[in-house]
Enzyme design. Structure first.
Site, PDB file in Angstrom:
ATOM      1  N   LEU A   1      37.076 -41.292  13.477  1.00 21.90           N
ATOM      2  CA  LEU A   1      37.973 -40.427  13.595  1.00 21.90           C
ATOM      3  C   LEU A   1      38.730 -40.536  15.063  1.00 21.90           C
ATOM      4  O   LEU A   1      40.127 -40.657  15.031  1.00 21.90           O
ATOM      5  CB  LEU A   1      37.381 -38.816  13.657  1.00 21.90           C
ATOM      6  CG  LEU A   1      38.351 -37.852  14.072  1.00 21.90           C
ATOM      7  CD1 LEU A   1      39.364 -37.420  13.040  1.00 21.90           C
ATOM      8  CD2 LEU A   1      37.513 -36.461  14.285  1.00 21.90           C
TER       9      LEU A   1
ATOM     10  N   SER B   1      39.372 -34.931  20.431  1.00 17.56           N
ATOM     11  CA  SER B   1      39.306 -33.496  20.184  1.00 17.56           C
ATOM     12  C   SER B   1      40.481 -33.030  19.244  1.00 17.56           C
ATOM     13  O   SER B   1      40.297 -31.997  18.536  1.00 17.56           O
ATOM     14  CB  SER B   1      39.258 -32.562  21.623  1.00 17.56           C
ATOM     15  OG  SER B   1      37.818 -33.099  22.050  1.00 17.56           O
TER      16      SER B   1
ATOM     17  N   THR C   1      30.706 -44.959  16.680  1.00  8.21           N
ATOM     18  CA  THR C   1      29.373 -45.266  16.778  1.00  8.21           C
ATOM     19  C   THR C   1      28.936 -46.306  15.578  1.00  8.21           C
ATOM     20  O   THR C   1      29.379 -45.630  14.455  1.00  8.21           O
ATOM     21  CB  THR C   1      28.470 -44.101  16.828  1.00  8.21           C
ATOM     22  OG1 THR C   1      28.734 -43.348  18.197  1.00  8.21           O
ATOM     23  CG2 THR C   1      26.982 -44.281  16.736  1.00  8.21           C
TER      24      THR C   1
ATOM     25  N   GLY D   1      26.709 -30.965  12.902  1.00 10.81           N
ATOM     26  CA  GLY D   1      26.876 -32.210  14.037  1.00 10.81           C
ATOM     27  C   GLY D   1      26.706 -31.597  15.527  1.00 10.81           C
ATOM     28  O   GLY D   1      25.859 -32.438  16.179  1.00 10.81           O
ATOM     29  N   ARG D   2      27.049 -30.536  15.571  1.00 10.88           N
ATOM     30  CA  ARG D   2      26.798 -29.753  17.116  1.00 10.88           C
ATOM     31  C   ARG D   2      25.383 -29.300  17.372  1.00 10.88           C
ATOM     32  O   ARG D   2      24.772 -29.192  18.331  1.00 10.88           O
ATOM     33  CB  ARG D   2      27.750 -28.628  17.410  1.00 10.88           C
ATOM     34  CG  ARG D   2      29.265 -29.274  17.861  1.00 10.88           C
ATOM     35  CD  ARG D   2      30.239 -28.281  17.740  1.00 10.88           C
ATOM     36  NE  ARG D   2      31.696 -28.898  17.726  1.00 10.88           N
ATOM     37  CZ  ARG D   2      32.930 -28.381  18.043  1.00 10.88           C
ATOM     38  NH1 ARG D   2      32.968 -27.095  17.802  1.00 10.88           N
ATOM     39  NH2 ARG D   2      33.856 -29.185  18.025  1.00 10.88           N
TER      40      ARG D   2
ATOM     41  N   GLN E   1       5.747 -25.240  46.728  1.00 10.77           N
ATOM     42  CA  GLN E   1       6.756 -24.572  45.893  1.00 10.77           C
ATOM     43  C   GLN E   1       8.071 -25.272  45.721  1.00 10.77           C
ATOM     44  O   GLN E   1       8.860 -25.166  44.753  1.00 10.77           O
ATOM     45  CB  GLN E   1       7.046 -23.301  46.644  1.00 10.77           C
ATOM     46  CG  GLN E   1       5.888 -22.123  46.306  1.00 10.77           C
ATOM     47  CD  GLN E   1       6.401 -20.933  47.359  1.00 10.77           C
ATOM     48  OE1 GLN E   1       7.251 -20.772  47.894  1.00 10.77           O
ATOM     49  NE2 GLN E   1       5.393 -19.822  47.112  1.00 10.77           N
TER      50      GLN E   1
ATOM     51  N   GLU F   1      31.164 -35.354  19.680  1.00  7.26           N
ATOM     52  CA  GLU F   1      31.056 -33.959  18.825  1.00  7.26           C
ATOM     53  C   GLU F   1      31.732 -32.783  19.707  1.00  7.26           C
ATOM     54  O   GLU F   1      31.215 -31.824  19.306  1.00  7.26           O
ATOM     55  CB  GLU F   1      29.686 -33.874  18.626  1.00  7.26           C
ATOM     56  CG  GLU F   1      28.992 -34.635  17.485  1.00  7.26           C
ATOM     57  CD  GLU F   1      29.368 -34.529  16.063  1.00  7.26           C
ATOM     58  OE1 GLU F   1      30.057 -33.471  15.713  1.00  7.26           O
ATOM     59  OE2 GLU F   1      29.044 -35.100  15.447  1.00  7.26           O
ATOM     60  N   GLY F   2      32.683 -33.188  20.571  1.00  5.16           N
ATOM     61  CA  GLY F   2      33.678 -32.145  21.285  1.00  5.16           C
ATOM     62  C   GLY F   2      32.985 -32.107  22.374  1.00  5.16           C
ATOM     63  O   GLY F   2      31.739 -31.642  22.714  1.00  5.16           O
TER      64      GLY F   2
END
Length: 375
Positions: free
Chosen positions: A123, A130, A156, A240-241, A277, A361-362
């Site tokens: 894409l 985006s 990818t 996807g997200r 700590q 994925e955004g």
């Protein structure tokens, strides 16, 4: 949420496989910048490449909570591999099940689910990521099919894929309704890998610049109807997200586990440093933040399992999990001090691998935009 007995069983079996088979070889995979093909076959045999696909289609028939838990375990062993598994499940297999014809499903699903074929989702372009409506790759109608010309960026598995799901403009005058999606066998003349990118992290997963030169695609390789490409490209955002959020959790958990183990052994001023700590509170904060992010991911997956809209929750999960993961990995590195900065202690690799989860994925900015619109 508390996983069911079945969900916990899937998680535990994937964890055992990932820790025994994937983790010991993770550094070697990165050095080779590739995975052995037999590893994908092993993933396929375990049902991990078609987890939510129905059994009738050759899938595992699992739910999305189980899928998220499995991705967490794969991500904990090797971040780049979890990216490939996520794309295979949430885009390639899901896309074919939603919009593919019976002939397309019979042709491509067996290979994708078994691991014999890796898929790529093409894409993104140089000026279109985006903003999917800004793509420039063209599909021109020809006798019996379409001719593709254009370029794609950051794809990818573009080099190792056997089939690519390519989004292209088929009617420039129709705006978003003039975008179509095609199933492109990568052995076709005109499918060209221009460059395999050298990245900050996830080196074992190839990310490529692609070029299409007069690439002919038959009509029966059009996914869905002409003009539905924009919808198809966006239709898998929830899964996807959730997937990217889950792999973020897995990578961060691995880093945190390393840090806790180190803090229990390393002594300073007469005691293990976890009792100081400055160290103990840092680990406590990261453990709490990570658990909150994990529950957000599982909640989004549970909503999807119940057939409820969850784009807002999936975006929240990805935003919180990916940004939390970077913070946790950075804190884990800090806990190990100088050793954390060394490659052999693995946290440096995890930190490099997890950083991209805020981008693909955004981006985090897009997640905030989606969430704000939902408000």
């Amino acid at each position: 949420m508390v996983p069911s007995e079945i969900q916990a069983g899937i998680r535990d079996s994937v964890r055992a496989f990932a820790q025994a088979r994937i983790l010991p070889n993770s550094a070697a995979y990165e050095a080779a910048r590739a995975y052995p093909p037999e590893l994908f076959l092993e993933l396929g045999e375990m049902g991990l490449l078609g987890m939510t696909a129905p059994e009738a289609a050759g899938g595992a028939g699992a739910d999305y909570v189980s899928y998220a838990l499995a991705l967490m375990e794969i991500g904990a062993a090797d971040g780049a591999l979890s990216t490939i598994v996520s794309i295979q499940n949430s885009i390639m297999v899901s896309g074919l099940l939603k919009d593919g014809t019976q002939v397309q499903q019979e042709r491509f699903l067996p290979g994708l689910i078994s691991g014999k074929t890796i898929g790529a989702f093409a894409l993104t372009e140089t000026d279109a990521g985006s903003d999917a409506s800004a793509i420039r790759t063209r599909a021109v109608k020809a006798e019996g099919g379409w001719v593709l010309n254009g370029t794609k960026q950051f794809i990818t598995s573009g080099k190792i894929a056997g089939v690519a799901m390519v989004v292209a403009v088929s009617d420039p005058a129709a705006g978003k309704k003039g975008i179509s999606c095609f199933l492109v066998p990568t052995d076709r003349p005109g499918y060209i890998v221009d460059k395999v990118e050298h990245k900050l992290g996830q080196g074992a997963s190839d990310t490529c610049a692609l070029r299409f030169e007069n690439l002919f695609i038959e009509d029966d390789l059009l996914l869905g109807a002409a003009g539905q490409g924009y919808r198809i490209a966006l239709s898998n955002l929830e899964a996807g997200r959730i997937g990217i959020a889950a792999q973020s959790i897995g990578m961060a958990q691995a880093a945190l586990d390393y840090a806790i183990a180190y803090a229990k052994e390393r002594k300073s001023m007469g005691t293990e440093i976890i009792h100081h700590q400055a160290v103990g509170f840092r680990l406590a904060d990261h453990a709490a933040r990570l658990e909150a992010a994990r529950q957000l991911v599982l909640h989004a997956a549970d909503l999807k399992d119940h057939g409820m809209p969850c784009l807002k929750e999936a975006s929240m999960a990805k935003l919180v999990a990916s940004e939390t993961a970077e913070a946790v990995c950075s804190g884990a590195l800090q806990t190990l001090g100088g050793y954390g900065y060394l490659e052999e202690f693995r946290i440096a690799k995890i930190l490099r691998d997890v950083r991209v989860c805020q981008i693909y994925e955004g981006t985090s900015d897009i997640q905030r935009l989606v969430i704000a619109r939902a408000l």
